[in-house]
Design a protein around this motif. Sequence first.
Motif, PDB file in Angstrom:
ATOM      1  N   ASP A 173      21.833  67.210  80.251  1.00 30.45           N
ATOM      2  CA  ASP A 173      22.776  66.435  81.056  1.00 30.45           C
ATOM      3  C   ASP A 173      22.592  64.937  80.839  1.00 30.45           C
ATOM      4  OD1 ASP A 173      23.917  68.704  82.264  1.00 30.45           O
ATOM      5  OD2 ASP A 173      22.270  68.811  83.720  1.00 30.45           O
ATOM      6  N   LEU A 174      21.922  64.554  79.765  1.00 33.89           N
ATOM      7  CA  LEU A 174      21.743  63.144  79.472  1.00 33.89           C
ATOM      8  C   LEU A 174      23.099  62.466  79.253  1.00 33.89           C
ATOM      9  CD1 LEU A 174      18.780  63.324  76.918  1.00 33.89           C
ATOM     10  CD2 LEU A 174      18.645  62.690  79.331  1.00 33.89           C
ATOM     11  N   SER A 175      23.197  61.209  79.650  1.00 37.85           N
ATOM     12  CA  SER A 175      24.429  60.457  79.418  1.00 37.85           C
ATOM     13  C   SER A 175      24.588  60.174  77.928  1.00 37.85           C
ATOM     14  CB  SER A 175      24.387  59.140  80.194  1.00 37.85           C
ATOM     15  OG  SER A 175      23.388  58.278  79.653  1.00 37.85           O
ATOM     16  N   ILE A 176      25.795  59.769  77.539  1.00 39.75           N
ATOM     17  CA  ILE A 176      26.044  59.429  76.143  1.00 39.75           C
ATOM     18  C   ILE A 176      25.120  58.288  75.719  1.00 39.75           C
ATOM     19  CG2 ILE A 176      27.747  58.660  74.455  1.00 39.75           C
ATOM     20  CD1 ILE A 176      28.276  61.447  75.574  1.00 39.75           C
ATOM     21  N   VAL A 224      21.699  59.797  75.148  1.00 38.12           N
ATOM     22  CA  VAL A 224      21.690  60.579  73.917  1.00 38.12           C
ATOM     23  C   VAL A 224      21.620  59.642  72.711  1.00 38.12           C
ATOM     24  CG1 VAL A 224      23.047  62.114  72.442  1.00 38.12           C
ATOM     25  CG2 VAL A 224      22.860  62.583  74.893  1.00 38.12           C
ATOM     26  N   ALA A 225      22.379  58.549  72.777  1.00 43.72           N
ATOM     27  CA  ALA A 225      22.373  57.598  71.667  1.00 43.72           C
ATOM     28  C   ALA A 225      20.970  57.056  71.432  1.00 43.72           C
ATOM     29  CB  ALA A 225      23.343  56.451  71.969  1.00 43.72           C
ATOM     30  N   ARG A 226      20.286  56.641  72.488  1.00 46.27           N
ATOM     31  CA  ARG A 226      18.947  56.090  72.332  1.00 46.27           C
ATOM     32  C   ARG A 226      17.978  57.156  71.843  1.00 46.27           C
ATOM     33  NH1 ARG A 226      17.911  51.107  73.879  1.00 46.27           N
ATOM     34  NH2 ARG A 226      15.682  51.569  74.005  1.00 46.27           N
ATOM     35  N   ARG A 227      18.118  58.394  72.344  1.00 48.35           N
ATOM     36  CA  ARG A 227      17.226  59.463  71.921  1.00 48.35           C
ATOM     37  C   ARG A 227      17.432  59.801  70.441  1.00 48.35           C
ATOM     38  NH1 ARG A 227      14.861  63.205  75.241  1.00 48.35           N
ATOM     39  NH2 ARG A 227      14.955  61.553  76.777  1.00 48.35           N
ATOM     40  N   ALA A 228      18.650  59.625  69.960  1.00 48.52           N
ATOM     41  CA  ALA A 228      18.952  59.910  68.551  1.00 48.52           C
ATOM     42  C   ALA A 228      18.664  58.710  67.651  1.00 48.52           C
ATOM     43  CB  ALA A 228      20.409  60.341  68.395  1.00 48.52           C
ATOM     44  N   GLY A 229      18.140  57.618  68.237  1.00 51.60           N
ATOM     45  CA  GLY A 229      17.722  56.485  67.427  1.00 51.60           C
ATOM     46  C   GLY A 229      18.719  55.362  67.307  1.00 51.60           C
ATOM     47  N   PHE A 230      19.706  55.275  68.218  1.00 47.09           N
ATOM     48  CA  PHE A 230      20.729  54.232  68.165  1.00 47.09           C
ATOM     49  C   PHE A 230      20.580  53.309  69.372  1.00 47.09           C
ATOM     50  CE2 PHE A 230      22.395  57.822  65.844  1.00 47.09           C
ATOM     51  CZ  PHE A 230      23.005  57.263  64.740  1.00 47.09           C
ATOM     52  N   CYS A 288      28.685  56.184  68.787  1.00 48.38           N
ATOM     53  CA  CYS A 288      29.940  56.934  68.905  1.00 48.38           C
ATOM     54  C   CYS A 288      30.714  56.916  67.586  1.00 48.38           C
ATOM     55  CB  CYS A 288      30.784  56.359  70.037  1.00 48.38           C
ATOM     56  SG  CYS A 288      30.108  56.668  71.697  1.00 48.38           S
ATOM     57  N   ARG A 289      30.731  55.751  66.915  1.00 47.39           N
ATOM     58  CA  ARG A 289      31.417  55.682  65.616  1.00 47.39           C
ATOM     59  C   ARG A 289      30.711  56.559  64.586  1.00 47.39           C
ATOM     60  NH1 ARG A 289      31.438  50.154  66.983  1.00 47.39           N
ATOM     61  NH2 ARG A 289      29.815  49.684  65.436  1.00 47.39           N
ATOM     62  N   PHE A 290      29.385  56.502  64.576  1.00 46.31           N
ATOM     63  CA  PHE A 290      28.601  57.338  63.660  1.00 46.31           C
ATOM     64  C   PHE A 290      28.880  58.816  63.914  1.00 46.31           C
ATOM     65  CE2 PHE A 290      24.828  60.001  63.184  1.00 46.31           C
ATOM     66  CZ  PHE A 290      24.437  59.752  61.875  1.00 46.31           C
ATOM     67  N   GLY A 346      33.717  64.458  63.212  1.00 46.16           N
ATOM     68  CA  GLY A 346      35.151  64.511  63.457  1.00 46.16           C
ATOM     69  C   GLY A 346      35.516  64.462  64.921  1.00 46.16           C
ATOM     70  N   ARG A 347      34.531  64.349  65.818  1.00 48.41           N
ATOM     71  CA  ARG A 347      34.771  64.274  67.262  1.00 48.41           C
ATOM     72  C   ARG A 347      33.935  63.157  67.861  1.00 48.41           C
ATOM     73  NH1 ARG A 347      36.912  68.967  69.789  1.00 48.41           N
ATOM     74  NH2 ARG A 347      37.084  70.771  68.398  1.00 48.41           N
ATOM     75  N   SER A 348      34.405  62.625  68.982  1.00 41.72           N
ATOM     76  CA  SER A 348      33.572  61.698  69.734  1.00 41.72           C
ATOM     77  C   SER A 348      32.492  62.504  70.456  1.00 41.72           C
ATOM     78  CB  SER A 348      34.405  60.936  70.761  1.00 41.72           C
ATOM     79  OG  SER A 348      34.824  61.808  71.802  1.00 41.72           O
ATOM     80  N   PRO A 349      31.367  61.863  70.853  1.00 43.56           N
ATOM     81  CA  PRO A 349      30.345  62.597  71.612  1.00 43.56           C
ATOM     82  C   PRO A 349      30.898  63.255  72.869  1.00 43.56           C
ATOM     83  CG  PRO A 349      29.475  60.492  70.862  1.00 43.56           C
ATOM     84  CD  PRO A 349      30.936  60.479  70.550  1.00 43.56           C
ATOM     85  N   GLY A 350      31.770  62.542  73.588  1.00 43.54           N
ATOM     86  CA  GLY A 350      32.340  63.124  74.799  1.00 43.54           C
ATOM     87  C   GLY A 350      33.206  64.327  74.514  1.00 43.54           C
ATOM     88  N   ASP A 351      34.040  64.240  73.483  1.00 44.09           N
ATOM     89  CA  ASP A 351      34.892  65.378  73.117  1.00 44.09           C
ATOM     90  C   ASP A 351      34.051  66.560  72.652  1.00 44.09           C
ATOM     91  OD1 ASP A 351      37.166  64.021  73.753  1.00 44.09           O
ATOM     92  OD2 ASP A 351      37.656  63.448  71.694  1.00 44.09           O
ATOM     93  N   PHE A 352      32.987  66.271  71.894  1.00 46.87           N
ATOM     94  CA  PHE A 352      32.114  67.343  71.420  1.00 46.87           C
ATOM     95  C   PHE A 352      31.481  68.073  72.603  1.00 46.87           C
ATOM     96  CE2 PHE A 352      27.991  68.979  70.042  1.00 46.87           C
ATOM     97  CZ  PHE A 352      28.326  69.664  68.894  1.00 46.87           C
TER      98      PHE A 352
END
Length: 320
Positions: free
Chosen positions: A269-272, A275-281, A288-290, A296-302
């Motif tokens: 249930d981590l926020s976007i 998740v970004a920081r956990r994935a190294g961003f 989100c662009r990456f 082919g999807r935004s993190p929210g859409d995924f």
Amino acid sequence: MRGSTVLPGTPCAAPRAGDPPVHRLELRLPDDVPFAAGSFDAVGPLSRAAFPHRHTFYEIVHVTAGTGAHVVDLARWELRPPHLAVIVPGQVHRWEDARGLDGTVVLFTEDFLIDHPGDRELLRRLGERPWLTLDGPTHARTARLMAELAEEYGRGDPGFATVLRSLLRVLLVRTARLPGPGPGPGPDAGAGPGDGAPTGRAGAVAEEFARLIARTGEDHRSVRECAELIGVTPGHLTAAVRAATGRTPGVLLREARTREAQRLLIGTDLSIHQVARRAGFDDPAYFCRFFRRETGRSPGDFRKHHDGRVPSLEGGGVRP
């Protein structure tokens, strides 16, 4: 993988918020081999774990009975035994709604592959297609091999480690020959030393890079940083990894970060932003662009599309 085995009762660090627990292989004795085999009951209740978790070791499971599903990373495989499952270090998996689950489980660390280092490449390939449905003759052959591994391990007679490595070698080579979903083992699987993987220094460099990106809890690194850790130039690393996988280190690093982000989006249930920081961003907008470029999807859409589920595909010896 160094540090992947522990003595019984060794405490384990609690995972970070949003991270699945990491299971390690227990040794019966301090000088025991980093290997275990037996039925689900013999290995222990964690062999049927219904919660997402990772391993620091390899796991091969011959499923002979049961209903439910086996979830590996982002794929959900329906149980219609007999099956053979191969889970490699770093993959997230769980048994979902499993009933009557039975079969034989083999656990071992990378250190156990010392006699056949080329088997690391076979296991990497098998980890890309971790769920195989067996026909009758293949099921019978696999059952005999798994039973021999469990019996040899249980007896512990003199020289048993050598026998276990030989039997495991046969199991891996035969499994790599099987058709199945996802990338296949390649035409040279089982053909000789290294099974088609680069040998010598180039092969060792590619294997060390694979270990680096498979480790959990590590900082996300660039190709240059990985090359420095391994002790080679970025160009040498690129050539070795391309020879081993057909892809560049940069592509494999992007794929690893994308998979980690997908796991976090689906399984937590981590926020976007988290998740970004956990994935190294550091920059959520760049993440989100990456992510959109890679999937082919935004993190929210995924996350909304999967709604906490993974797609369906037909088809104690450990410590947390």
